[in-house]
Design an enzyme around this catalytic site. Structure first.
Site, PDB file in Angstrom:
ATOM      1  N   SER A 180      25.228  40.323  43.040  1.00 20.64           N
ATOM      2  CA  SER A 180      23.999  41.116  42.938  1.00 20.64           C
ATOM      3  C   SER A 180      23.136  40.592  41.803  1.00 20.64           C
ATOM      4  CB  SER A 180      24.337  42.588  42.678  1.00 20.64           C
ATOM      5  OG  SER A 180      23.158  43.361  42.544  1.00 20.64           O
ATOM      6  N   GLY A 181      21.815  40.581  42.042  1.00 24.72           N
ATOM      7  CA  GLY A 181      20.889  40.013  41.066  1.00 24.72           C
ATOM      8  C   GLY A 181      20.642  40.856  39.832  1.00 24.72           C
TER       9      GLY A 181
ATOM     10  N   GLN B  10      29.949  41.019  38.488  1.00 24.63           N
ATOM     11  CA  GLN B  10      30.006  41.081  37.022  1.00 24.63           C
ATOM     12  C   GLN B  10      30.234  39.719  36.388  1.00 24.63           C
ATOM     13  OE1 GLN B  10      28.939  42.766  34.127  1.00 24.63           O
ATOM     14  NE2 GLN B  10      29.766  44.517  35.248  1.00 24.63           N
TER      15      GLN B  10
ATOM     16  N   CYS C  61      29.949  52.991  39.299  1.00 24.64           N
ATOM     17  CA  CYS C  61      30.546  53.483  40.541  1.00 24.64           C
ATOM     18  C   CYS C  61      31.405  54.721  40.297  1.00 24.64           C
ATOM     19  CB  CYS C  61      31.406  52.400  41.189  1.00 24.64           C
ATOM     20  SG  CYS C  61      30.568  50.832  41.419  1.00 24.64           S
TER      21      CYS C  61
END
Length: 263
Positions: free
Chosen positions: A92-93, A72, A208
């Site tokens: 993460s991309g 994030q 999540c």
């Protein structure tokens, strides 16, 4: 890890949504070998003091590894792994415009990890399996084209949104791209669907924890009514004040529809 014979200690945020170095160090035990924390809480925008956490942990034992989930925060904050003294980070991309499924792991020089997937020699024998070259290329393109969020946009959004009847800010004003508010009396899922019908994309918290109350927000001692009415607004460099005006107008109409009394 708890299912693999390891003991896991959960460190909860304080009332402001932050993880403190003292809380982390107090949770460490004689057999602790790994500390893992997020850089930015995706639900509140609270930033963890990684450098201070690393110092506190390493003061107990230099053998304890420190990892941070920087998904994030990557692209929004300066992540200086050497200054932080951190052993590993994961990114993460998709959070900066890439394709889901591509990311990277940073490992401090000399740190050896047992592969999760064994077999081929891909990724220097750290993870077997064929790489998704289109996703990797998209991630690289997203990094090269990334721009910072307008620093004036979040304050403007907070001012506009909190002026709406029934809307209040959940205090953790750290990250430049996350705003967490609640509109008591309106279930978060309902507000998300109503905004989605207007092609406005927000969420009720972390992906999540979809469908369940956030443990991070619950640890802030928020009431059940507040927890059930959370809305998370994420900003990007593509957003403008006009986008905020559109969101503000939509939330104002939702407030009127539910006859929310002024706080």
């Amino acid at each position: 890890m708890g299912n693999n014979g390891y003991s896991v200690t959960i460190v909860s945020p304080d009332a402001t949504g932050h993880i403190t170095p003292e809380a982390v160090s107090n949770a460490c035990k004689e057999d602790t070998f790994l500390v893992s924390t997020v850089l930015v809480c995706s639900e509140t925008g609270a930033i963890s003091p990684l450098e201070d956490i690393c110092k506190a942990v390493k003061a107990i034992s230099k053998d304890i590894l420190v990892h941070s989930d920087c998904v994030q925060g990557y692209g929004h904050l300066n992540i200086d792994v050497k200054r932080f003294g951190i052993d590993a980070i994961t990114v993460s991309g998709h959070k900066i415009g890439g394709i889901k499924g591509a990311g990277f792991v940073y490992l401090k020089k000399g740190l050896r990890m047992t592969p999760l997937l064994h077999g081929g020699s891909q990724e220097n024998a750290r993870r077997a399996g064929t790489e998704s070259l289109p996703a990797i290329a998209a991630f690289a393109a997203a990094v090269s084209q990334r721009r910072a969020v307008d620093p004036n946009l979040r304050p403007y959004a907070i001012e506009r949104l909190t002026s709406i009847r029934g809307v209040r800010l959940i205090p953790s004003p750290d990250a430049p791209h996350i705003i967490c508010v609640c509109m008591e009396g309106v279930p978060g899922e309902v507000a998300v669907r109503m905004l989605s019908d207007l092609q406005i994309c927000v969420s009720t918290g972390s992906a999540c924890k979809k469908g369940a109350r956030s443990t991070a927000l619950a640890s802030m001692k928020l009431s059940g009514n507040v927890l059930d009415s959370i809305i998370r607004v994420s900003l990007s460099w593509e957003n403008s004040e006009n986008d905020i005006n559109i969101l503000s107008e939509a939330l104002t109409n939702i407030s009127k529809k539910f006859h929310i009394e002024k706080n």
